[in-house]
Design a protein around this motif. Structure first.
Motif, PDB file in Angstrom:
ATOM      1  N   SER A   8      32.344  38.893  42.916  1.00  0.00           N
ATOM      2  CA  SER A   8      32.482  39.830  41.791  1.00  0.00           C
ATOM      3  C   SER A   8      33.443  39.220  40.765  1.00  0.00           C
ATOM      4  O   SER A   8      34.496  38.706  41.133  1.00  0.00           O
ATOM      5  CB  SER A   8      33.064  41.160  42.290  1.00  0.00           C
ATOM      6  OG  SER A   8      33.644  41.870  41.221  1.00  0.00           O
ATOM      7  N   PRO A   9      33.075  39.277  39.473  1.00  0.00           N
ATOM      8  CA  PRO A   9      33.980  38.725  38.448  1.00  0.00           C
ATOM      9  C   PRO A   9      35.194  39.602  38.156  1.00  0.00           C
ATOM     10  O   PRO A   9      36.062  39.230  37.373  1.00  0.00           O
ATOM     11  CB  PRO A   9      33.073  38.611  37.209  1.00  0.00           C
ATOM     12  CG  PRO A   9      31.954  39.574  37.443  1.00  0.00           C
ATOM     13  CD  PRO A   9      31.781  39.721  38.929  1.00  0.00           C
ATOM     14  N   THR A  10      35.265  40.763  38.779  1.00  0.00           N
ATOM     15  CA  THR A  10      36.414  41.656  38.580  1.00  0.00           C
ATOM     16  C   THR A  10      37.653  41.079  39.266  1.00  0.00           C
ATOM     17  O   THR A  10      37.599  40.675  40.423  1.00  0.00           O
ATOM     18  CB  THR A  10      36.093  43.054  39.149  1.00  0.00           C
ATOM     19  OG1 THR A  10      35.030  43.624  38.380  1.00  0.00           O
ATOM     20  CG2 THR A  10      37.304  43.974  39.078  1.00  0.00           C
ATOM     21  N   GLY A  11      38.757  41.040  38.536  1.00  0.00           N
ATOM     22  CA  GLY A  11      39.988  40.464  39.076  1.00  0.00           C
ATOM     23  C   GLY A  11      40.751  41.420  39.985  1.00  0.00           C
ATOM     24  O   GLY A  11      40.428  42.611  40.086  1.00  0.00           O
ATOM     25  N   LEU A  12      41.779  40.879  40.619  1.00  0.00           N
ATOM     26  CA  LEU A  12      42.540  41.661  41.593  1.00  0.00           C
ATOM     27  C   LEU A  12      43.207  42.890  40.983  1.00  0.00           C
ATOM     28  O   LEU A  12      43.278  43.941  41.627  1.00  0.00           O
ATOM     29  CB  LEU A  12      43.639  40.793  42.233  1.00  0.00           C
ATOM     30  CG  LEU A  12      43.204  39.555  43.013  1.00  0.00           C
ATOM     31  CD1 LEU A  12      44.432  38.878  43.626  1.00  0.00           C
ATOM     32  CD2 LEU A  12      42.208  39.923  44.100  1.00  0.00           C
ATOM     33  N   LEU A  13      43.724  42.764  39.743  1.00  0.00           N
ATOM     34  CA  LEU A  13      44.437  43.913  39.173  1.00  0.00           C
ATOM     35  C   LEU A  13      43.505  45.116  39.077  1.00  0.00           C
ATOM     36  O   LEU A  13      43.887  46.244  39.382  1.00  0.00           O
ATOM     37  CB  LEU A  13      44.994  43.579  37.777  1.00  0.00           C
ATOM     38  CG  LEU A  13      45.943  42.377  37.690  1.00  0.00           C
ATOM     39  CD1 LEU A  13      46.423  42.185  36.247  1.00  0.00           C
ATOM     40  CD2 LEU A  13      47.136  42.545  38.623  1.00  0.00           C
ATOM     41  N   MET A  14      42.269  44.874  38.678  1.00  0.00           N
ATOM     42  CA  MET A  14      41.318  45.982  38.550  1.00  0.00           C
ATOM     43  C   MET A  14      40.828  46.451  39.923  1.00  0.00           C
ATOM     44  O   MET A  14      40.567  47.637  40.129  1.00  0.00           O
ATOM     45  CB  MET A  14      40.138  45.560  37.674  1.00  0.00           C
ATOM     46  CG  MET A  14      39.305  46.730  37.238  1.00  0.00           C
ATOM     47  SD  MET A  14      40.242  47.875  36.197  1.00  0.00           S
ATOM     48  CE  MET A  14      39.727  47.299  34.582  1.00  0.00           C
TER      49      MET A  14
END
Ligand code: MCU
Length: 434
Positions: free
Chosen positions: A191-197
């Motif tokens: 998933s291209p979503t980063g850890l913060l999100m």
């Protein structure tokens, strides 16, 4: 003695509050908790492609729509916020998926469990709870990572601490192509979503469980979030992306957190490429902007604005240039313009006027404002207006960073509400039974 002190404090707060017991208009959604994203149904026009973005050295105008016109009313803010949300997901942090098909769990005064399933995949995680003595139900502050936040002060102010382990939801130390944790078990290791999100998604699912629990142990409509350093980055993004969070308190967050991505030249902050490469905190798409942040159609003053009109208390450290404290002050000042336009200028506080330069130290200067924020936004036993305490050592100048003015927005975004109601205050009984 502790009992007497707490009761005394509650009484003092009520007496102090009585003078301010005036019904006044706020745009806060405090009374109507329950919606993660109020603009979810807005028709947001097609976003620009990464390749066609203009370069703009100054901070984007938070009031400007994609067609170039500006919003004119307070109620326009709902969909303007949605536009900012979509832009920051696409270019900054990666997408935060809507509530999964199934979220279940349990809440007790010592722990919370969360079970999630979506499209045939499932995962779970848990968090321990440290509640004040007394019967509750308590508001709760989600504390990320267990350091740098004054948990004793949080509890003394009447809120429970939810010890959230962000790594259970989004692990550090993995390549971007093999992300791990409860979020990525559902949405995929690439998933291209980063850890913060991902961390933000996890806290939203905790709030789902609190709401479903009926709020008998921990209230589902009075949640705060805090954390220091990398977990300050997390606290900031968590609060920006869930409107059920009434109080957001990032501490010394550094690059990828509060400081403007565009960054004050020469300040000495951690570079965007360093932060992007250190951990998959930001979304994968951010990688093409680390050397050219002036191409970003959003900046972090707009993440500050996404929190508006909810409570926001930004704590920063002027003694460590690597944290970019000047750049953080500019983000706070820029976002505060949206608070002002919404008639909620008092709801944002920035505090970097501190003595001890140690990163994530426990700081005496922040105890009182921390407790005042909890009393104003979570227990609702106080109403001290926030104010900025920017250290002269690290004060940025917003005027150098904007070419837009702050409009007078007409109308209101919600009906008038009292911000303090002693007769029904939940913390009255909490404190008295301590
Ligand atoms: C300020 O937050 C980070 C920083 O971005 C990193 O470069 C450093 O390694 O760790 C900081 C931190 O999280 O310290 C606890």
């Amino acid at each position: 003695a502790a009992r007497l002190t707490l009761v005394g404090l509650a009484v003092a707060a009520l007496v102090a509050g009585a003078g301010a017991l005036v019904v006044h208009t706020t745009v806060a959604s405090a009374a109507s908790a329950g919606v993660e994203d109020e603009g979810a149904n807005c028709a947001v026009p097609a976003l620009p492609d990464a390749g066609s973005l203009p370069t703009s050295a100054k901070l984007p105008d938070p009031f400007k729509k994609l067609d170039g016109s500006r919003i004119t009313t307070k109620s326009d803010w709902t969909c303007q916020r949605e536009l900012i949300k979509k832009l920051s997901e696409k270019f900054g942090y990666g997408e935060k998926p809507a509530k999964p098909q199934s979220v279940t769990g349990t809440v007790s005064r010592t722990s919370i469990t969360v079970n999630v399933s979506n499209a045939g995949k499932s995962s779970s995680f848990s968090a321990s709870v440290d509640a004040p003595s007394g019967n509750g139900p308590f508001p709760a502050v989600v504390v990320l990572g267990g350091f740098g936040a004054d948990t004793a002060a949080i509890k003394a102010a009447g809120a429970a601490v939810i010890n959230y382990d962000p790594y259970a939801v989004g692990k550090e130390g993995t390549p971007r192509t093999n992300k791990q944790g409860a979020f990525y078990s559902i949405y995929g290791a690439n998933s291209p979503t980063g850890l913060l999100m991902a961390w933000a998604w996890g806290v939203s699912r905790i709030i789902d469980v609190l709401e479903q629990s009926g709020g008998t142990v921990l209230r589902g409509d009075a949640t705060g979030v805090t954390g220091c350093s990398r977990f300050g980055k997390g606290a900031f993004v968590i609060g920006a992306f869930d409107q059920r969070i009434q109080l957001t308190m990032p501490i010394e967050s550094g690059s990828g957190g509060v400081p403007i991505f565009r960054g004050i030249p020469g300040e000495g902050a951690q570079s965007l490429s360093s932060a992007y490469g250190e951990q998959p905190w930001l979304g994968d798409a951010f990688g093409s902007f680390t050397g050219s942040p002036a191409r970003l159609p959003v900046d972090t003053h707009e993440m500050v604005a996404m929190v508006a009109p909810r409570g926001l208390f930004i704590m920063d450290n002027p003694h460590i240039v690597n944290l970019g404290p000047k750049s953080a002050s500019v983000a706070a000042l820029g976002g505060a313009e949206v608070y002002r336009a919404l008639g909620a200028g008092d709801n944002i506080t920035y505090w970097s006027d501190i003595q001890n330069g140690t990163h994530c130290a426990n700081r005496p200067e922040w105890s009182a404002p921390l407790q005042q924020n909890i009393q104003k936004y979570l227990t609702k036993t106080g109403n001290s207006p926030g104010s900025f305490h920017i250290s002269s050592k690290a004060a940025g100048n917003l005027a150098e960073w904007r070419d837009w003015t702050t409009p007078t927005l007409s109308g209101s975004t919600s009906s008038p509400s009292t911000s303090i109601s002693p007769s029904t205050s939940p913390s009255t009984s909490t404190s008295a039974s301590t």
